[in-house]
Design a protein around this motif. Structure first.
Motif, PDB file in Angstrom:
ATOM      1  N   TYR A  74      17.707 -43.277  29.206  1.00 34.98           N
ATOM      2  CA  TYR A  74      16.506 -43.618  29.811  1.00 34.98           C
ATOM      3  C   TYR A  74      15.548 -42.689  29.374  1.00 34.98           C
ATOM      4  O   TYR A  74      14.228 -42.940  29.887  1.00 34.98           O
ATOM      5  CB  TYR A  74      16.767 -43.418  31.373  1.00 34.98           C
ATOM      6  N   ASN A  75      15.519 -41.602  28.602  1.00 40.49           N
ATOM      7  CA  ASN A  75      14.589 -40.660  28.064  1.00 40.49           C
ATOM      8  C   ASN A  75      14.017 -41.241  26.849  1.00 40.49           C
ATOM      9  O   ASN A  75      14.524 -41.121  25.725  1.00 40.49           O
ATOM     10  CB  ASN A  75      15.254 -39.251  27.944  1.00 40.49           C
ATOM     11  N   PRO A  76      12.724 -41.504  26.830  1.00 42.49           N
ATOM     12  CA  PRO A  76      12.244 -42.095  25.940  1.00 42.49           C
ATOM     13  C   PRO A  76      11.959 -40.834  24.714  1.00 42.49           C
ATOM     14  O   PRO A  76      11.641 -41.141  23.485  1.00 42.49           O
ATOM     15  CB  PRO A  76      10.562 -42.548  26.140  1.00 42.49           C
ATOM     16  N   PHE A  77      11.966 -39.744  25.138  1.00 42.61           N
ATOM     17  CA  PHE A  77      11.893 -38.611  24.182  1.00 42.61           C
ATOM     18  C   PHE A  77      12.862 -38.580  23.327  1.00 42.61           C
ATOM     19  O   PHE A  77      12.428 -38.449  22.020  1.00 42.61           O
ATOM     20  CB  PHE A  77      11.919 -37.231  24.917  1.00 42.61           C
ATOM     21  N   PHE A  78      14.035 -39.051  23.706  1.00 39.75           N
ATOM     22  CA  PHE A  78      15.219 -39.278  22.569  1.00 39.75           C
ATOM     23  C   PHE A  78      14.993 -40.497  21.779  1.00 39.75           C
ATOM     24  O   PHE A  78      15.400 -40.741  20.620  1.00 39.75           O
ATOM     25  CB  PHE A  78      16.761 -39.441  23.510  1.00 39.75           C
ATOM     26  N   SER A  79      14.274 -41.702  22.194  1.00 40.47           N
ATOM     27  CA  SER A  79      14.447 -42.994  21.689  1.00 40.47           C
ATOM     28  C   SER A  79      13.468 -42.669  20.481  1.00 40.47           C
ATOM     29  O   SER A  79      13.762 -43.257  19.363  1.00 40.47           O
ATOM     30  CB  SER A  79      13.740 -43.844  22.414  1.00 40.47           C
ATOM     31  N   LYS A 121      31.915 -39.572   9.451  1.00 38.75           N
ATOM     32  CA  LYS A 121      31.540 -38.697   8.304  1.00 38.75           C
ATOM     33  C   LYS A 121      30.891 -37.259   8.890  1.00 38.75           C
ATOM     34  O   LYS A 121      31.042 -36.431   8.379  1.00 38.75           O
ATOM     35  CB  LYS A 121      30.856 -39.352   7.176  1.00 38.75           C
ATOM     36  N   GLY A 122      30.274 -37.510  10.039  1.00 34.26           N
ATOM     37  CA  GLY A 122      29.369 -36.537  10.645  1.00 34.26           C
ATOM     38  C   GLY A 122      28.829 -37.020  11.888  1.00 34.26           C
ATOM     39  O   GLY A 122      28.660 -38.199  12.151  1.00 34.26           O
ATOM     40  N   LEU A 123      28.566 -36.152  12.862  1.00 32.47           N
ATOM     41  CA  LEU A 123      27.890 -36.502  13.959  1.00 32.47           C
ATOM     42  C   LEU A 123      26.761 -35.744  14.403  1.00 32.47           C
ATOM     43  O   LEU A 123      26.629 -34.679  14.244  1.00 32.47           O
ATOM     44  CB  LEU A 123      29.148 -36.079  15.349  1.00 32.47           C
ATOM     45  N   ILE A 124      25.610 -36.433  14.992  1.00 34.75           N
ATOM     46  CA  ILE A 124      24.396 -35.759  15.644  1.00 34.75           C
ATOM     47  C   ILE A 124      24.589 -36.102  17.265  1.00 34.75           C
ATOM     48  O   ILE A 124      24.626 -37.363  17.615  1.00 34.75           O
ATOM     49  CB  ILE A 124      23.123 -36.165  14.794  1.00 34.75           C
ATOM     50  N   TYR A 125      24.515 -35.207  18.025  1.00 28.08           N
ATOM     51  CA  TYR A 125      24.589 -35.274  19.391  1.00 28.08           C
ATOM     52  C   TYR A 125      23.101 -34.838  19.986  1.00 28.08           C
ATOM     53  O   TYR A 125      22.984 -33.671  19.982  1.00 28.08           O
ATOM     54  CB  TYR A 125      26.065 -34.505  19.910  1.00 28.08           C
ATOM     55  N   LEU A 126      22.646 -35.889  20.655  1.00 27.05           N
ATOM     56  CA  LEU A 126      21.369 -35.468  21.264  1.00 27.05           C
ATOM     57  C   LEU A 126      21.521 -35.578  22.724  1.00 27.05           C
ATOM     58  O   LEU A 126      22.225 -36.204  23.621  1.00 27.05           O
ATOM     59  CB  LEU A 126      20.522 -37.013  21.331  1.00 27.05           C
ATOM     60  N   GLY A 127      21.304 -34.078  23.043  1.00 29.80           N
ATOM     61  CA  GLY A 127      21.485 -33.718  24.580  1.00 29.80           C
ATOM     62  C   GLY A 127      22.732 -33.195  25.126  1.00 29.80           C
ATOM     63  O   GLY A 127      22.514 -33.124  26.392  1.00 29.80           O
ATOM     64  N   GLY A 283       6.344 -33.939  26.004  1.00 31.29           N
ATOM     65  CA  GLY A 283       5.337 -34.753  25.220  1.00 31.29           C
ATOM     66  C   GLY A 283       5.625 -36.088  24.749  1.00 31.29           C
ATOM     67  O   GLY A 283       5.360 -36.502  23.715  1.00 31.29           O
ATOM     68  N   ILE A 284       5.994 -36.873  25.786  1.00 30.33           N
ATOM     69  CA  ILE A 284       6.597 -38.233  25.304  1.00 30.33           C
ATOM     70  C   ILE A 284       4.902 -39.159  25.097  1.00 30.33           C
ATOM     71  O   ILE A 284       4.125 -38.609  25.835  1.00 30.33           O
ATOM     72  CB  ILE A 284       7.377 -38.959  26.225  1.00 30.33           C
ATOM     73  N   GLU A 285       4.967 -40.200  24.539  1.00 26.11           N
ATOM     74  CA  GLU A 285       4.119 -41.055  24.421  1.00 26.11           C
ATOM     75  C   GLU A 285       3.292 -41.373  25.746  1.00 26.11           C
ATOM     76  O   GLU A 285       2.357 -41.781  25.987  1.00 26.11           O
ATOM     77  CB  GLU A 285       4.350 -42.069  23.494  1.00 26.11           C
ATOM     78  N   ILE A 297       4.233 -29.898  27.588  1.00 27.71           N
ATOM     79  CA  ILE A 297       4.624 -28.972  26.706  1.00 27.71           C
ATOM     80  C   ILE A 297       5.209 -30.177  25.629  1.00 27.71           C
ATOM     81  O   ILE A 297       6.381 -30.660  26.002  1.00 27.71           O
ATOM     82  CB  ILE A 297       5.801 -28.079  27.256  1.00 27.71           C
ATOM     83  N   GLU A 298       4.850 -30.221  24.513  1.00 26.32           N
ATOM     84  CA  GLU A 298       5.191 -30.924  23.389  1.00 26.32           C
ATOM     85  C   GLU A 298       6.650 -30.512  22.753  1.00 26.32           C
ATOM     86  O   GLU A 298       6.439 -29.516  22.030  1.00 26.32           O
ATOM     87  CB  GLU A 298       4.197 -31.490  22.549  1.00 26.32           C
ATOM     88  N   GLN A 299       7.596 -31.309  22.756  1.00 25.44           N
ATOM     89  CA  GLN A 299       8.768 -30.886  21.847  1.00 25.44           C
ATOM     90  C   GLN A 299       8.376 -31.240  20.536  1.00 25.44           C
ATOM     91  O   GLN A 299       8.096 -32.589  20.268  1.00 25.44           O
ATOM     92  CB  GLN A 299       9.997 -31.308  22.436  1.00 25.44           C
ATOM     93  N   PRO A 300       8.945 -30.842  19.551  1.00 25.95           N
ATOM     94  CA  PRO A 300       8.624 -31.148  18.060  1.00 25.95           C
ATOM     95  C   PRO A 300       9.588 -32.357  17.688  1.00 25.95           C
ATOM     96  O   PRO A 300      10.727 -31.996  16.951  1.00 25.95           O
ATOM     97  CB  PRO A 300       8.893 -29.981  17.216  1.00 25.95           C
ATOM     98  N   LYS A 301       9.365 -33.531  17.992  1.00 25.01           N
ATOM     99  CA  LYS A 301      10.388 -34.786  17.917  1.00 25.01           C
ATOM    100  C   LYS A 301      10.501 -34.822  16.551  1.00 25.01           C
ATOM    101  O   LYS A 301      11.861 -34.951  16.309  1.00 25.01           O
ATOM    102  CB  LYS A 301       9.926 -35.874  18.647  1.00 25.01           C
ATOM    103  N   GLU A 302       9.523 -35.049  15.503  1.00 26.51           N
ATOM    104  CA  GLU A 302       9.683 -35.160  14.308  1.00 26.51           C
ATOM    105  C   GLU A 302      10.773 -34.095  13.715  1.00 26.51           C
ATOM    106  O   GLU A 302      11.651 -34.468  12.491  1.00 26.51           O
ATOM    107  CB  GLU A 302       8.609 -35.532  13.369  1.00 26.51           C
ATOM    108  N   GLN A 303      10.331 -32.793  13.860  1.00 24.16           N
ATOM    109  CA  GLN A 303      11.234 -31.877  13.256  1.00 24.16           C
ATOM    110  C   GLN A 303      12.725 -31.962  13.658  1.00 24.16           C
ATOM    111  O   GLN A 303      13.527 -31.626  13.077  1.00 24.16           O
ATOM    112  CB  GLN A 303      10.800 -30.530  13.688  1.00 24.16           C
TER     113      GLN A 303
END
Length: 340
Positions: A74-79, A121-127, A283-285, A297-303
């Motif tokens: 439900y968090n658009p920050f992750f989307s 092969k690898g994993l990215i875990y958001l949150g 810092g979501i849209e 407070i904007e988190q650096p989503k692209e970074q």
């Protein structure tokens, strides 16, 4: 006992538990007490046992899949991060498998199960939240893991994964200190997940530290606790207004709850920022297009996205050791805060 004959029955006999209990621990089932799990993992480590159906399977990675495990949908920050990561994975010649995790139970267990089932092969875990109890399980994984935007406790054995984080407490401090610089002293907070070193607790600590360093009393009825949803922001803001009608500003530990809180303020016939100033976090849209636009407070989503995939691919190619990166946040001053 010869190592080559060592098996799950030996682990069961030495630990004093049944074979089925040992199997559940090896396969990261949640229905095992922490005390039992700890005892069995201690025996596994002592005898250097490599479970056939867990660690060995993880080493036989034959697919070209990179997994993306997202804690909560439900968090658009992750989307916004997911979209960038997907594009980068495709450009690098890999396939992406995405899985959403809804439960707060056993984050590392979910990661291991996902890796094993999809032979990643690898994993990215958001949150996800990893802590010192995950050390032993992490040591059995050869598959590279990058944990993005979580709260990682310092005691974790961090040679087993990479991480990309922000300073949650410091960023929250900056948000509240900005309100204080505008002249506010009666500042409420809508917090979330106040439990041992969680993201919610760290951001609440930043709120408290800003008040303390500016000689402003911390009052418990200024503190309300939501759950990172629009609805909880709306609900807790109403409670805050019922309990403390003298507040002049509110800090919400997420933009989602800040938008819900703003709705509650406006529904009561109050104006933002004329009657109450409000500032969020992420810092979501949505926060930009709300009226009035919400300071945050904007988190650096692209970074977050680009560094996650850069590090993961380099780990897969064995070009680097595990990395731990702290990114800077940015205070966005918009229309929802005013000087008094």
């Amino acid at each position: 006992m010869k190592k080559k004959s060592f098996n799950i029955k030996n682990i069961a006999k030495i630990s004093g538990f049944g074979v089925s209990t040992v199997s559940r621990v090896i396969n990261n089932h949640p229905d095992v007490s922490d005390k039992t799990r700890e005892k069995i993992l201690k025996v596994i480590k002592e005898y250097n046992y490599i479970p056939n159906n867990s660690a060995r399977n993880l080493k036989k990675t034959e697919t070209n899949n990179i997994g993306l495990l997202v804690k909560g949908i439900y968090n658009p920050f992750f989307s916004e991060i997911v979209q960038i990561i997907e594009n980068r994975i495709n450009e690098a010649g890999y396939s992406m498998i995405i899985h959403y995790k809804y439960s707060d139970i056993n984050d590392i267990g979910s990661a291991i199960q996902f890796i094993k089932e999809k032979r990643l092969k690898g994993l990215i875990y958001l949150g996800g939240d990893f802590n010192h109890e995950d050390d032993e399980q992490l040591k059995y994984i050869d598959t590279p893991i990058v944990i993005t935007s979580p709260n990682i406790i310092e005691e974790v054995y961090r040679k087993t994964f990479s991480s990309i984080v922000i300073e949650n407490e410091e960023s929250a401090y900056d948000a509240v200190n900005y309100l204080i610089e505008l002249g506010h002293k009666d500042i409420g907070v809508i917090a979330a997940e106040i439990k041992g070193n969680s993201i919610g607790e760290l951001r609440l600590n930043g709120y408290k530290r800003a008040l303390k360093e500016n000689d402003i009393e911390i009052l418990e009825d200024y503190i309300k606790v939501g759950d990172f949803t629009f609805e909880s922001g709306f609900r807790e803001m109403n409670k805050l207004l019922d309990d403390r009608r003298d507040i002049s500003a509110v800090f919400s530990v997420s933009d989602i709850m800040a938008i819900g809180a703003a709705k509650a303020i406006l529904k009561r016939g109050l104006k933002i920022p004329e009657d109450i100033s409000i500032i969020g976090f992420d810092g979501i849209e949505y926060s930009h297009y709300f009226h009035p636009s919400i300071s945050t407070i904007e988190q650096p989503k692209e970074q977050f996205a680009h560094k996650s995939i850069d590090i993961l691919i380099d780990l897969i190619d064995k070009k680097i050791e595990h990395q731990h990166i702290v990114l800077d946040t940015k205070l966005l001053k918009r229309k929802s805060c005013k000087h008094i």
